[in-house]
Design an enzyme around this catalytic site. Structure first.
Site, PDB file in Angstrom:
ATOM      1  CB  CYS A  51      -0.869  -0.062   1.227  1.00  0.00           C
ATOM      2  SG  CYS A  51      -1.652   1.477   1.823  1.00  0.00           S
ATOM      3  CB  CYS A  78       0.928   1.025   4.149  1.00  0.00           C
ATOM      4  SG  CYS A  78      -0.866   0.791   4.450  1.00  0.00           S
ATOM      5  NE  ARG A  93      30.345   6.012  28.675  1.00  0.00           N
ATOM      6  CZ  ARG A  93      31.431   7.132  28.482  1.00  0.00           C
ATOM      7  NH1 ARG A  93      32.368   6.974  29.293  1.00  0.00           N
ATOM      8  NH2 ARG A  93      31.204   7.734  27.469  1.00  0.00           N
ATOM      9  CD1 TRP A 101      26.736  14.581  23.591  1.00  0.00           C
ATOM     10  CD2 TRP A 101      27.289  14.537  21.149  1.00  0.00           C
ATOM     11  NE1 TRP A 101      27.984  15.155  23.291  1.00  0.00           N
ATOM     12  CE2 TRP A 101      28.412  15.084  21.744  1.00  0.00           C
ATOM     13  CE3 TRP A 101      27.408  14.527  19.656  1.00  0.00           C
ATOM     14  CZ2 TRP A 101      29.447  15.371  21.244  1.00  0.00           C
ATOM     15  CZ3 TRP A 101      28.695  14.962  19.192  1.00  0.00           C
ATOM     16  CH2 TRP A 101      29.668  15.313  20.065  1.00  0.00           C
TER      17      TRP A 101
END
Length: 668
Positions: free
Chosen positions: A48, A51, A382, A480
């Site tokens: 579609c 969509c 991290r 950020w």
């Protein structure tokens, strides 16, 4: 980049990276029935056209209200898939897209509430979500805080039943959604409550001398109050500042503490660092980990993986702003890889080059990690993922600084995507990254757009992982740069936060510029070379000898005569450093410490690194300049040199043997 939960199956126009739930026919009833949160489910068909056009808006809405998930979430189901057709028919869906709202604690078998007049933009959709939440009667989602306006009496009595924390009051008009949006943005945070107060609540408005709507005030238990200082009076800025007030923390996360507390948590030496700077120690650690740890997981590297490795090393050799000793190694590695014509190499041969078993003069890569700006409050936080993102940003920025007429804006992004796809250890993370790249690479049409492309992808990942188990509570994932670091990067249009692209680009090019990278905590070059020599000697003493690299002469192989004379041959290289563009946006420039301007590797440490020059195959005597090896020549002639030296040694030994024989004859 870390994910700890398995990815659901991807479907049609959406993937697991989009923060949209993708239910399957067997699990949809469990998802919708008797859930403690509300849900908006989009029924669509992937063929579609409308969509297809609506999907990016639904994805942006999911990212925009990610903090609201305990109260309300988004999902999507592709009715074009045969397996989903019975489900779509059961819910009475025959037009696309159709959005249905399921209240919290919907009864099993509920077909949901059809959402009429669906907005085509994120702001309108977000406000519709709030209206739908407020339509709850007795089945209010338990995680959802009160959204109705607060009265003066309620505010006066608030501290009688609450101990500690903050009370934030958003003063606004009746038609404003800001107060409710901020309330939902903070629902996952502890030690703070947010209530909206209408401008018609004259008692509070007069008491606190409120004149601006919207505006935000902190109301304290002792009856005092203070206006919240924000860059712009808007939802995004209120939420950002409130989430970072002292003692405010995400539910289930430890309180943000000081560096001392962080140091105690890791049981490792804590390295003091500036959170607004990039450290070469992190970049070199990323190189070491990616090449000696990640790539090492592939004993044989062939076909697509080998090509990806070649592209990755090529951009490192071109754009990594490293010390001469590291650049010598990277350039030799690049030349070695580019010279390989075989379809496969072994990692052991690659490791020989990384460990400089070929004895390239003044070339070394640190052999251990030393996180500085990428330290985490716990060992699992991290570290490597942080350093990889930092390395990637640096490479895109350096590509703009070293651009030429033939520069390819896709060179660096494609190399990074290839590395992540083939070698990054977290496979779910690699899948997310590849999905993001596939849907957005058409945005990269210039070197500047490649910088912005990576930045926007990184912010999308931060949005998705904010609050996840992989998030370090001491270093929460944010969009950020934040307003206090780059005020000029942020703007508000029609009440919605937007990024100003030109100031963001200027900020990124300054922040990740080679001149601003700090050399703190790096080992001296002489120390690296001594360690490398000691490791080589230990390996040879262990009986293994030196592993042969590609092109090493086999024992007994004859060398060609007429080798080039090496002594005294030198080449002068051209200075190829170029300055990047300096778009003038002062408010977007990263903060600079006194004396930082222009600081680069000529200023490193007590033993200054000398200006480099290109030389031939042997080192000149030290003349106050750094030696960078002519690696192309070195690769072609290295083993011939060794063979000549071996031949000379053999000739010398024969002469000694003949002299000894003559002396023995004379003695007889």
């Amino acid at each position: 980049l870390l994910l700890l939960s398995p990815l659901p199956a991807e479907a049609g126009l959406y993937s697991a990276s989009d923060q949209v739930l993708l239910p399957d026919p067997d699990g949809i009833d469990a998802l919708l029935g008797n859930s403690s949160r509300a849900l908006l489910l989009e029924f669509y068909a992937s063929w579609c056209g409308h969509c297809v056009g609506f999907a990016p808006v639904w994805k942006r809405l999911a990212r925009d209200i990610t903090e609201w998930k305990p109260a309300v979430d988004l999902a999507a189901l592709d009715c074009a898939e045969e397996i989903n057709r019975p489900t779509c028919i059961r819910f009475g869906v025959n037009r696309y897209p159709t959005i249905k709202f399921f209240h919290a604690y919907s009864k099993p078998g509920s077909k949901g509430e059809l959402v009429e007049g669906v907005s085509s933009d994120v702001k309108g959709l977000r406000q519709q979500v709030i209206d739908l939440l407020e339509s709850h009667g007795h089945t209010w989602p338990p995680a959802c805080p009160p959204l109705e306006p607060a009265s003066e009496a309620e505010i006066d009595n608030y501290w009688e039943t609450t101990n500690g924390g903050y009370l934030a009051l958003i003063f606004e008009t009746a038609d404003s959604y800001v107060g409710r949006e901020v309330t939902l943005d903070l629902l996952q945070y502890e030690n703070i409550a947010v209530r909206r107060v209408l401008n018609t609540e004259q008692g509070l408005v007069s008491k606190m001398a409120v004149t601006d709507f919207p505006s935000c005030y902190l109301y304290y238990a002792n009856g005092t109050f203070a206006r919240l200082n924000v860059h712009v009076e808007a939802r995004t800025f209120y939420s950002y500042v409130l989430q970072r007030l002292p003692t405010v923390r995400r539910a289930g996360k430890p309180q943000q503490g000081t560096v001392t507390l962080v140091a105690n948590a890791t049981n490792q030496e804590w390295r003091e660092f500036n959170r607004r700077r990039v450290y070469m120690a992190d970049l070199e650690s990323a190189l070491h980990y990616s090449l000696r740890m990640e790539v090492a997981g592939h004993p044989q590297i062939s076909t697509d993986s080998l090509q990806a490795l070649k592209r990755y090393i090529s951009v490192l050799a071109k754009y990594f702003p490293g010390r001469p000793i590291v650049m010598n190694l990277l350039r030799y590695l690049d030349s070695w890889l580019q010279g390989i014509t075989e379809p496969e190499i072994s990692y052991s041969s690659l490791l020989d080059v990384l460990d400089n078993k070929m004895e390239v003069p003044r070339a070394a890569l640190p052999s251990e990690v030393k996180w500085v700006g990428c330290q985490g409050s716990q060992p699992q936080f991290r570290g490597y993922p942080c350093s990889v993102w930092t390395l990637f940003h640096v490479l895109t920025v350096q590509a703009t600084a070293n651009r030429t007429a033939k520069s390819d804006p896709l060179e660096v992004p494609q190399a990074l995507i290839g590395y992540v796809k083939n070698f990054f250890g977290c496979r779910e993370c690699a899948s997310h990254f590849e999905n993001m790249a596939q849907e957005s690479m058409q945005q990269v049409k210039s070197l500047a757009s490649s910088v912005l492309w990576l930045w926007s992808r990184h912010n999308r990942v931060n949005n998705r992982l904010a609050g996840a188990l992989s998030e370090d509570p001491q270093f929460p994932k944010i969009q950020w740069p934040p307003p206090e670091q780059c005020p000029g990067c942020h703007d508000v249009k029609r009440g919605e936060h937007t990024w100003k692209q030109e100031p963001v680009l200027y900020f990124l090019k300054e922040y990740f510029s080679a001149q601003r990278i700090l050399p703190d905590y790096l080992e001296e070059e002489a120390v690296l070379l001594d360690k490398q020599a000691a490791q080589r000697a230990a390996a040879e003493a262990g009986g293994g000898g030196r592993r042969k690299g590609r092109g090493a002469p086999e024992e007994g192989e004859e060398e060609e005569e007429g080798e080039q004379q090496l002594a005294g041959e030198e080449e002068d290289g051209e200075d190829v450093d170029e300055q990047g563009e300096g778009e003038a946006t002062a408010e977007a420039a990263p903060e600079m410490e006194a004396g930082d301007a222009g600081r680069h590797w000529e200023d490193v440490g007590p033993a200054r690194i000398r200006r480099p020059s290109i030389v031939g195959l042997r080192l000149r005597e030290e003349r106050g300049s750094e030696d960078i090896v002519d690696l192309d020549s070195f690769v072609n002639q290295h083993y011939k040199i060794k063979a000549l030296r071996a031949a000379a040694d053999a000739a010398h030994r024969r002469e000694e043997e003949e002299e000894e024989a003559e002396e023995e004859e004379e003695a007889e």
